[in-house]
Design an enzyme around this catalytic site. Sequence first.
Site, PDB file in Angstrom:
ATOM      1  N   ASP A  79       0.393  40.834  52.088  1.00  0.00           N
ATOM      2  CA  ASP A  79       0.787  40.254  52.538  1.00  0.00           C
ATOM      3  C   ASP A  79       1.459  39.212  52.581  1.00  0.00           C
ATOM      4  O   ASP A  79       2.359  38.464  52.733  1.00  0.00           O
ATOM      5  CB  ASP A  79      -0.721  38.981  52.708  1.00  0.00           C
ATOM      6  CG  ASP A  79      -1.034  37.440  53.217  1.00  0.00           C
ATOM      7  OD1 ASP A  79      -0.159  37.871  53.711  1.00  0.00           O
ATOM      8  OD2 ASP A  79      -1.041  36.594  52.039  1.00  0.00           O
TER       9      ASP A  79
ATOM     10  N   SER B 298      -6.297  31.289  52.342  1.00  0.00           N
ATOM     11  CA  SER B 298      -5.311  31.297  52.920  1.00  0.00           C
ATOM     12  C   SER B 298      -5.022  29.752  53.045  1.00  0.00           C
ATOM     13  O   SER B 298      -4.943  29.125  51.803  1.00  0.00           O
ATOM     14  CB  SER B 298      -4.974  31.507  54.506  1.00  0.00           C
ATOM     15  OG  SER B 298      -4.401  31.273  55.526  1.00  0.00           O
TER      16      SER B 298
ATOM     17  N   HIS C 139      -4.616  39.838  53.164  1.00  0.00           N
ATOM     18  CA  HIS C 139      -4.660  38.537  53.416  1.00  0.00           C
ATOM     19  C   HIS C 139      -5.965  38.059  52.857  1.00  0.00           C
ATOM     20  O   HIS C 139      -6.761  38.851  53.232  1.00  0.00           O
ATOM     21  CB  HIS C 139      -4.417  37.775  54.495  1.00  0.00           C
ATOM     22  CG  HIS C 139      -4.374  36.502  55.003  1.00  0.00           C
ATOM     23  ND1 HIS C 139      -3.491  36.197  54.169  1.00  0.00           N
ATOM     24  CD2 HIS C 139      -4.151  35.336  55.227  1.00  0.00           C
ATOM     25  CE1 HIS C 139      -3.066  34.333  54.301  1.00  0.00           C
ATOM     26  NE2 HIS C 139      -3.711  34.458  55.114  1.00  0.00           N
TER      27      HIS C 139
END
Length: 472
Positions: A387, A157, A412
């Site tokens: 995601d 991320s 994710h």
Amino acid sequence: MKFSAALGFILFPVFLTDAEYTFETRYIDVPLDHFSFITNQTFALKYLVNDSFFVDNGPIFFYTGNEGDINMFAQNSGFIFDIAPDFKALIVFAEHRYYGESLPFGNLSYTSPEYLGYLSTMQALADYVYLINNLQNTYQNSSDNLTQLPVIAFGGSYGGMLAAWQKMKYPNSILGAIASSAPIWAFKNQNPCDSFYKIITEDFKNTRRQNCVNAINASWVVLREFTNNETGKSELADMWNFCDDFETDDDIDNLIEWLTEIYAALAETNYPLPNRFLGTFARQSPLKNFIYTNYTGTTECNSLESTSEQLGEEGWNFQACTEMIMPMCSKDTDMFENTEWEFDVYSDFCYKTFGVRPWNEDVPILLYGDKDLSSAHNIIFTNGLLDPWSGYGVLTNYSSDVIALIIEEGAHHSELRAAHENDPMSVIGTRAIIKDRIYNWINEYNSGAGRVSEILYLPLLGMFYNIFNNVL
Ligand SMILES: *[C@@H]1O[C@H](CO)[C@@H](O)[C@H](O)[C@H]1NC(C)=O
Ligand SMILES: *[C@@H]1O[C@H](CO)[C@@H](O)[C@H](O)[C@H]1NC(C)=O
Ligand SMILES: *[C@@H]1O[C@H](CO)[C@@H](O)[C@H](O)[C@H]1NC(C)=O
Ligand SMILES: *[C@@H]1O[C@H](CO)[C@@H](O)[C@H](O)[C@H]1NC(C)=O
Ligand SMILES: *[C@@H]1O[C@H](CO)[C@@H](O)[C@H](O)[C@H]1NC(C)=O
Ligand SMILES: *[C@@H]1O[C@H](CO)[C@@H](O)[C@H](O)[C@H]1NC(C)=O
Ligand SMILES: *[C@@H]1O[C@H](CO)[C@@H](O)[C@H](O)[C@H]1NC(C)=O
Ligand SMILES: *[C@@H]1O[C@H](CO)[C@@H](O)[C@H](O)[C@H]1NC(C)=O
Ligand SMILES: *[C@@H]1O[C@H](CO)[C@@H](O)[C@H](O)[C@H]1NC(C)=O
């Protein structure tokens, strides 16, 4: 005021697990300001080290910490532990400044822009350069006059963005980067601003609960109507166990923002694992009971201030208001209330909230370059298509050493998590390819440097996966 931006979004969904992985906690003094010479002030940056697998000349696996307590990332990135023994790697998780314990001004850090102003990706990357150099010097065998120990950066991320940027901005500080679910193209005009909400809507459509999208889409009007007078506002706050009453229409805007974040988080954590909170959530009527915020059963009442306590939302919002300006909007094609992206309105909000404004919307693009990655090397971008952040990721192979791995059933940064018996083939294969690449990078580097590498791993699994995949 209601508008849309990457404010408050949960960038790194986590599961509350018992601490599985153990480390030694260390601190290093780093300069408060890497870019000026008007202060000598330093602060203690926290990092976690596990050297149990490390042997002489081994590589360093370095997690570029993101917006939260570093322990949380360390407990949710089991892949690094899974492969470290094969590489005889030193494992390091570095905490991002202004999160967790790494507060430059202690408990004053968040009290004024004067203190908070040193929170930026630029400073954070420089911290990592500093720490990496220190680790290389510490762990290098003193009788070894060869080049520095190879470092592989990992991040998920926002941490994945940092891993990629670390390689792009400081190409000599690390050998390669695994940028997992990293939305490095979430900035001005790089992608449609409604991608995020569209993908979430698709995810909900694909749950086979067809009514779900319609129900959520219709809920906003109902919610607005229900709360259009004081009685309605109190009733709803009561019904949903909120700590504080809703008083103004701003509160309702915030409530809608809060709900939106929760739906986004559900899409992000769409892991094919037995998942306590998702499972429980599905059995509830979402408008009656927000199990999401209470899956431990210990939340006394709900608060709009927070959806996940361990993440540094305030810090991230400050970053989103300065460098990390990610335009977002939603349209009729998704199930959320329509919102537009207006930079000026956003900038005013930032000023009101933090006393600072972004210089302009171009900053992140000027800092890290636009979609041209031709000067980048040794980066693997991974994206799970479930995601919502994948809408802003690198989805195609750019060159022979800047590649994109797509995980159809992935959420994710699924592949950064520890191997699990329910993992789909695409996640397993992605991990194998990543492992092969890391092996090749290190091997090439070590042989170029004349260093004897003790890695015994043979890069076969990834190759088989590629063949297998092509046959299918
Ligand atoms: C490193 O991790 C391994 C595996 O989880 C564990 O057995 C070992 O005790 C850890 N080492 C340290 C120094 O915490
Ligand atoms: C920083 O430290 C150096 C060396 O101790 C000193 O010469 C210099 O005056 C200091 N600078 C500031 C701004 O305090
Ligand atoms: C460092 O390298 C020397 C020479 O190769 C070797 O004899 C020694 O065991 C190494 N030290 C450590 C701590 O591994
Ligand atoms: C910060 O912590 C100190 C003691 O640790 C305390 O005296 C002080 O009131 C705190 N300040 C704020 C702004 O919380
Ligand atoms: C490393 O450099 C030192 C000092 O120049 C020298 O004494 C030593 O022999 C060198 N070691 C190797 C393994 O080349
Ligand atoms: C508040 O609004 C609801 C529905 O919109 C309505 O039923 C109720 O009578 C209103 N209450 C007051 C005090 O206006
Ligand atoms: C959370 O669950 C506990 C236990 O079931 C309950 O007492 C509490 O009211 C719930 N909190 C919220 C905010 O719903
Ligand atoms: C959501 O509802 C609006 C009308 O309020 C409609 O225009 C839009 O197409 C709907 N979106 C979806 C994804 O169904
Ligand atoms: C990029 O290349 C790798 C092999 O080097 C392959 O496994 C992967 O599927 C490619 N990615 C895309 C998006 O085509």
